[in-house]
Design an enzyme around this catalytic site. Sequence first.
Site, PDB file in Angstrom:
ATOM      1  N   TYR A 147       0.852  -1.193   0.000  1.00 44.16           N
ATOM      2  CA  TYR A 147       0.000   0.000   0.000  1.00 44.16           C
ATOM      3  C   TYR A 147       0.882   1.235   0.000  1.00 44.16           C
ATOM      4  CZ  TYR A 147      -3.463   3.476   1.448  1.00 44.16           C
ATOM      5  OH  TYR A 147      -4.269   4.575   1.511  1.00 44.16           O
ATOM      6  N   ASP A 242       8.994   2.838   0.558  1.00 37.56           N
ATOM      7  CA  ASP A 242       7.891   3.572   1.166  1.00 37.56           C
ATOM      8  C   ASP A 242       8.017   3.397   2.678  1.00 37.56           C
ATOM      9  OD1 ASP A 242       5.572   4.495   2.261  1.00 37.56           O
ATOM     10  OD2 ASP A 242       4.266   3.618   0.741  1.00 37.56           O
ATOM     11  N   LYS A 270       3.649  10.329   8.425  1.00 32.73           N
ATOM     12  CA  LYS A 270       3.250   9.986   9.786  1.00 32.73           C
ATOM     13  C   LYS A 270       4.126  10.636  10.866  1.00 32.73           C
ATOM     14  CE  LYS A 270       0.961   5.804   8.153  1.00 32.73           C
ATOM     15  NZ  LYS A 270      -0.480   5.897   8.244  1.00 32.73           N
TER      16      LYS A 270
HETATM   17  C1  LIG Z   1       3.032   2.445   3.618  1.00 39.06           C
HETATM   18  C2  LIG Z   1       2.136   3.628   3.392  1.00 39.06           C
HETATM   19  N1  LIG Z   1       2.395   4.461   2.391  1.00 39.06           N
HETATM   20  C3  LIG Z   1       1.639   5.544   2.146  1.00 39.06           C
HETATM   21  C4  LIG Z   1       0.552   5.838   2.938  1.00 39.06           C
HETATM   22  C5  LIG Z   1      -0.293   7.040   2.646  1.00 39.06           C
HETATM   23  O1  LIG Z   1      -0.108   8.020   3.585  1.00 39.06           O
HETATM   24  P1  LIG Z   1      -1.253   9.124   3.826  1.00 39.06           P
HETATM   25  O2  LIG Z   1      -2.395   8.390   4.459  1.00 39.06           O
HETATM   26  O3  LIG Z   1      -0.616  10.140   4.696  1.00 39.06           O
HETATM   27  O4  LIG Z   1      -1.613   9.653   2.480  1.00 39.06           O
HETATM   28  C6  LIG Z   1       0.245   5.012   4.011  1.00 39.06           C
HETATM   29  C7  LIG Z   1      -0.889   5.305   4.885  1.00 39.06           C
HETATM   30  O5  LIG Z   1      -1.194   4.620   5.808  1.00 39.06           O
HETATM   31  C8  LIG Z   1       1.039   3.868   4.236  1.00 39.06           C
HETATM   32  O6  LIG Z   1       0.752   2.997   5.222  1.00 39.06           O
END
Ligand SMILES: Cc1ncc(COP(=O)(O)O)c(C=O)c1O
Length: 441
Positions: A147, A242, A270
């Site tokens: 994700y 990521d 985060k």
């Molecule tokens: C691994 C990962 N990448 C990207 C995101 C996206 O971040 P945001 O919710 O701040 O757009 C998340 C969100 O939980 C995530 O877990």
Amino acid sequence: MSTSSRARSSEESQLLDLAARYLPGGVLGSSRMPEELAFVVKRGQGSKVWDVSGREYIDYLLGSGPMILGHAHPAVVAAVRDQLANGTTFFMLNEPVVRLAEEICRAVPCAEQVRFTSTGSEATFFALRAARAWRKREKIMKFEGGYHGSHDYALMSSSPKWPKAFPAATADSAGIPHVLEGEVLIAPYNDLATVEALLAVHADALAAVIVEPFQRLLVPQPGFLAGLRALTARYEIPLIFDEVVTGFRFAYGGAQEHYGVVPDLCALGKIIGGGFPLAAVAGRRDVMKAFDPSLDGTPDFVAQVGTLNGNPVAAVAGLATLAELRKPGAYARLHQTGRTLRDGVGELLRRSGLPAQVIGETTLFDIVFTDKPLTDYRAMLTADGAMLKKFNAECLARGIVKGKEKLYVSLAHGDEDVARTLEVFEAALKSLPRTGRPARA
Ligand SMILES: Cc1ncc(COP(=O)(O)O)c(C=O)c1O
């Protein structure tokens, strides 16, 4: 006191009714609590949140990860309060955000430069755009089940119900142009041989490989990340980690430090915003150069701008959070709390006789209701999702909030929280239907 023994107040019922009327599905995102247990947060402090009815919960959702110090940490509150009096957003360079960029580059192994965004989704989106500009190719490779936020390139085979043959992608949402499925190649996580075979065919079309170094709850198998690093280096394809979840969580230098593998770029989010909207692309100077406005008008320039990017309130909250994390013993304590809880859950599962296991790392893990070995997304599909849903609901009814498929640990969780949580988990596990199959833990 157990939350189930206290009723929802009429004020909270009214707010839930209003939410149902004015918010699609009555919620803020794609997941929702069971109707009878849904609540509206009134406040958070340390490891706890309280709802409008006054009911108390131990919080392992932690704002979906950012609140690694717990809620309303005094150092963060003080920093934010000071900044509020000095202006809340400028759309110009400001001291806190410059200092935060410097600190990220000090901490994160791949980071030579930083471009701020407001959300993790934007960070992965712009990391991919920068990689395309640098490599002069358009397709990307991501991993099934990974994700990377909710933009059109990220929501590909993140949660396919009927996975296709690799590398075909499936859009995970209505509204994503099907033509984009052809722009994304899907590979199996933890399967280096298949990645190698796919790269042998498709490397020349690829702009980037993006991976969650720790995918959802799946731990990288020994050699997987290092192998991915070597393969992408061989083909000169930028490797993007990521680290929106893992950054400053697994270690001060994130998963890169924890697993000892350095990508070309990473996405952060985060924790770096300390509970405020702030995220970033960070990485190699030559790739980050694409964001430099002096390239405007050339084919190498990556356009990227956002009204609240580099927001000073978020930056001071992030700086205050990182300062707490740098204090001696902070990570040791965080990992120890997580280890105690995770090992405790493992022991409860062993005793329960349920076909279930606890997977993940010490500061981020969860129970998965299957006894199959779990190394990739397809194995995760063997899990009993209905059982997890019931477990989560049983926990919520007893005053424990956790993610749908995640449990985040914070520095605010203490021994009492852990002891109470294990009591609740034991009771919740006992209330689940038995299948008689053995547990893995
Ligand atoms: C691994 C990962 N990448 C990207 C995101 C996206 O971040 P945001 O919710 O701040 O757009 C998340 C969100 O939980 C995530 O877990």
